[in-house]
Design a protein around this motif. Structure first.
Motif, PDB file in Angstrom:
ATOM      1  N   GLY A 221       0.799  -1.224   0.000  1.00 60.70           N
ATOM      2  CA  GLY A 221       0.000   0.000   0.000  1.00 60.70           C
ATOM      3  C   GLY A 221       0.832   1.273   0.000  1.00 60.70           C
ATOM      4  N   TYR A 222       2.130   1.147   0.290  1.00 59.86           N
ATOM      5  CA  TYR A 222       3.010   2.324   0.244  1.00 59.86           C
ATOM      6  C   TYR A 222       3.499   2.533  -1.190  1.00 59.86           C
ATOM      7  CZ  TYR A 222       3.177   2.681   5.305  1.00 59.86           C
ATOM      8  OH  TYR A 222       2.840   2.869   6.611  1.00 59.86           O
ATOM      9  N   HIS A 223       4.117   3.682  -1.412  1.00 59.24           N
ATOM     10  CA  HIS A 223       4.706   3.995  -2.720  1.00 59.24           C
ATOM     11  C   HIS A 223       6.221   4.076  -2.557  1.00 59.24           C
ATOM     12  CE1 HIS A 223       0.559   5.341  -2.954  1.00 59.24           C
ATOM     13  NE2 HIS A 223       0.655   5.342  -4.280  1.00 59.24           N
TER      14      HIS A 223
ATOM     15  N   LEU B 117       9.542   5.835  -3.198  1.00 55.29           N
ATOM     16  CA  LEU B 117       9.754   7.274  -3.386  1.00 55.29           C
ATOM     17  C   LEU B 117      11.201   7.603  -3.716  1.00 55.29           C
ATOM     18  CD1 LEU B 117       7.988   8.700  -0.175  1.00 55.29           C
ATOM     19  CD2 LEU B 117       6.965   8.298  -2.422  1.00 55.29           C
TER      20      LEU B 117
ATOM     21  N   ILE C 152       7.377   3.773  13.141  1.00 55.79           N
ATOM     22  CA  ILE C 152       6.285   4.702  13.486  1.00 55.79           C
ATOM     23  C   ILE C 152       5.759   5.398  12.224  1.00 55.79           C
ATOM     24  CG2 ILE C 152       5.674   6.772  14.821  1.00 55.79           C
ATOM     25  CD1 ILE C 152       6.260   4.474  16.628  1.00 55.79           C
ATOM     26  N   GLY C 153       6.661   5.813  11.338  1.00 59.50           N
ATOM     27  CA  GLY C 153       6.219   6.518  10.131  1.00 59.50           C
ATOM     28  C   GLY C 153       7.388   6.750   9.194  1.00 59.50           C
ATOM     29  N   SER C 154       7.068   6.887   7.908  1.00 57.93           N
ATOM     30  CA  SER C 154       8.106   6.977   6.876  1.00 57.93           C
ATOM     31  C   SER C 154       9.000   8.206   7.044  1.00 57.93           C
ATOM     32  CB  SER C 154       7.454   7.045   5.492  1.00 57.93           C
ATOM     33  OG  SER C 154       6.499   6.031   5.350  1.00 57.93           O
TER      34      SER C 154
ATOM     35  N   ARG D 182      10.186   3.766   1.320  1.00 59.77           N
ATOM     36  CA  ARG D 182       9.049   4.587   1.752  1.00 59.77           C
ATOM     37  C   ARG D 182       9.487   6.018   2.051  1.00 59.77           C
ATOM     38  NH1 ARG D 182       7.201   3.478   6.847  1.00 59.77           N
ATOM     39  NH2 ARG D 182       8.778   1.932   7.333  1.00 59.77           N
TER      40      ARG D 182
ATOM     41  N   THR E  37      -2.696  12.674   4.517  1.00 63.70           N
ATOM     42  CA  THR E  37      -1.638  12.128   3.639  1.00 63.70           C
ATOM     43  C   THR E  37      -2.140  10.914   2.846  1.00 63.70           C
ATOM     44  OG1 THR E  37       0.026  12.957   5.157  1.00 63.70           O
ATOM     45  CG2 THR E  37       0.744  11.282   3.603  1.00 63.70           C
ATOM     46  N   PRO E  38      -2.786   9.896   3.488  1.00 67.10           N
ATOM     47  CA  PRO E  38      -3.290   8.757   2.689  1.00 67.10           C
ATOM     48  C   PRO E  38      -4.256   9.207   1.592  1.00 67.10           C
ATOM     49  CG  PRO E  38      -3.404   8.244   5.037  1.00 67.10           C
ATOM     50  CD  PRO E  38      -3.005   9.688   4.930  1.00 67.10           C
TER      51      PRO E  38
ATOM     52  N   TYR F  62      -2.199  10.577  -1.357  1.00 60.88           N
ATOM     53  CA  TYR F  62      -1.590   9.486  -2.136  1.00 60.88           C
ATOM     54  C   TYR F  62      -2.660   8.757  -2.963  1.00 60.88           C
ATOM     55  CZ  TYR F  62       3.204   9.622  -0.367  1.00 60.88           C
ATOM     56  OH  TYR F  62       4.511   9.976  -0.113  1.00 60.88           O
TER      57      TYR F  62
HETATM   58  O1  C5P Z   1       4.496   6.173   6.855  1.00 61.87           O
HETATM   59  P1  C5P Z   1       3.349   7.051   7.239  1.00 61.87           P
HETATM   60  O2  C5P Z   1       2.474   6.419   8.282  1.00 61.87           O
HETATM   61  O3  C5P Z   1       3.747   8.428   7.626  1.00 61.87           O
HETATM   62  O4  C5P Z   1       2.469   7.192   5.939  1.00 61.87           O
HETATM   63  C1  C5P Z   1       1.180   7.751   5.994  1.00 61.87           C
HETATM   64  C2  C5P Z   1       0.419   7.317   4.750  1.00 61.87           C
HETATM   65  O5  C5P Z   1       0.974   7.939   3.590  1.00 61.87           O
HETATM   66  C3  C5P Z   1       0.455   5.836   4.474  1.00 61.87           C
HETATM   67  O6  C5P Z   1      -0.574   5.172   5.162  1.00 61.87           O
HETATM   68  C4  C5P Z   1       0.239   5.796   2.956  1.00 61.87           C
HETATM   69  O7  C5P Z   1      -1.118   5.982   2.649  1.00 61.87           O
HETATM   70  C5  C5P Z   1       0.961   7.057   2.490  1.00 61.87           C
HETATM   71  N1  C5P Z   1       2.348   6.792   2.055  1.00 61.87           N
HETATM   72  C6  C5P Z   1       2.575   6.112   0.868  1.00 61.87           C
HETATM   73  N2  C5P Z   1       3.853   5.877   0.452  1.00 61.87           N
HETATM   74  C7  C5P Z   1       4.900   6.324   1.177  1.00 61.87           C
HETATM   75  C8  C5P Z   1       4.698   7.014   2.386  1.00 61.87           C
HETATM   76  C9  C5P Z   1       3.401   7.239   2.799  1.00 61.87           C
HETATM   77  O8  C5P Z   1       1.626   5.713   0.184  1.00 61.87           O
HETATM   78  N3  C5P Z   1       6.130   6.085   0.736  1.00 61.87           N
END
Ligand code: C5P
Length: 296
Positions: free
Chosen positions: A25-27, A29, A133-135, A151, A177-178, A181
């Motif tokens: 589900g991530y992209h 980058l 925790i987050g990207s 990510r 953010t989701p 995307y």
């Molecule tokens: O990693 P983080 O929780 O900050 O990402 C928040 C949202 O952003 C993810 O749930 C996803 O929908 C999107 N995202 C993505 N690809 C990434 C980073 C974030 O699709 N590389």
């Protein structure tokens, strides 16, 4: 230590190249992060249980979803200690603004709790916990200017010459953010995404420190999606160009607009002009790059 306070910067993306959506589900980058001098502060005080308070703009969750709370819990469980801490966040980074404010608070909580609890984690461990925790959390630990792959969490620092001067135009209300995307994917239905590559023009601009070259090299693949969800951003960006910004783009997933100036004096003048347009809820001047999360 009895009380620890960590100062942590916001980021703007100098290049946000978004590849195809992955199975998770991530992209993938190409994310060129740049830390700028808008800061949150997280204070960690010994307490019987984990609590969180927030000072500043509305909209920050104050429950288990708060990224600083999640970071403190993750560090505690990794270190085998009880998460006994009162976290207090002083927010200056816009909420849901595309400047990684929540990720910054998570990074700050990791550093603050590590110092408070004496858990002595290595830099590598904090980066690895942050990525869970987050990207954007690892970059908030690192700061400076860096290329993020995967990510956005696989970081390589970039040597940038000198300082750049920015003006940020805040918007009323954030963007999810989701959702941005997802809108990016929707807009690409007919033309699948190409694999992003690091921009040579951007790297050259960073090596010379030339703001005009940097302004020309700024790109954000999420910008069309942010504009689609928030059409008023088009006029906000145009106001920056009309006011003499040498570069303008949506910051990350938006809706904050980032404007590059050619000098500190130019940023002050640009900020004044942009304030007068009435297109922003607030206008702030900042410089970059600055260091990542630090104990103060
Ligand atoms: O990693 P983080 O929780 O900050 O990402 C928040 C949202 O952003 C993810 O749930 C996803 O929908 C999107 N995202 C993505 N690809 C990434 C980073 C974030 O699709 N590389």
């Amino acid at each position: 230590m009895t009380v620890t306070t960590v100062r942590v910067p916001a980021k703007v993306n100098l290049q946000l190249g978004v590849g195809p959506v992955r199975d998770d589900g991530y992209h993938d980058l190409v994310n060129v992060f740049h830390a700028v001098s808008l800061f949150d502060e997280v204070t960690a005080t010994p307490a019987a249980t984990l609590t969180i308070t927030v000072e500043g703009p509305a909209g920050v969750p104050v429950g288990p979803d708060n990224l600083a709370v999640r970071a403190a819990r993750l560090l505690a469980s990794h270190a085998g200690v009880e998460p006994r801490v009162a976290l207090h966040i002083r927010k200056d980074i816009p909420v849901a603004g595309g400047m990684a404010g929540g990720s910054a608070d998570a990074a700050a909580a990791l550093v603050a709790c590590d110092a408070l609890w004496g858990t002595g984690m290595s830099r590598e461990t904090l980066l690895e916990l942050g990525a869970r925790i987050g990207s954007d959390v690892p970059f908030a630990l690192l700061g400076g200017t860096a290329v993020g792959l995967g990510r956005g969490e696989r970081l390589t620092p970039v040597e940038a010459v000198g300082e750049f001067h920015w003006v940020f135009g805040y918007a009323d209300g954030g963007l999810s953010t989701p959702a941005v995307y997802a809108e990016c994917d929707r807009l690409r239905t007919d033309a699948p995404a190409a694999w992003p590559v690091v921009s040579d023009d951007l790297m050259a601009a960073l090596k010379t420190g030339d703001p005009l070259a940097l302004g020309r090299a700024l790109t954000n693949d999420l910008q069309p999606a942010a504009l689609s969800l928030r059409p008023s951003l088009a006029a906000a960006l145009a106001a920056g160009v009309e006011s003499g910004a040498v570069g303008s783009l949506v910051s990350g997933s938006g809706p904050t607009c980032a404007f590059l100036a050619s000098s500190s004096a130019h940023a002050a003048a640009l900020g004044k002009t942009l304030s007068g347009t009435g297109r922003f809820s607030a206008v702030r001047q900042a410089r970059g790059p600055v260091s990542g999360a630090v104990l103060i």
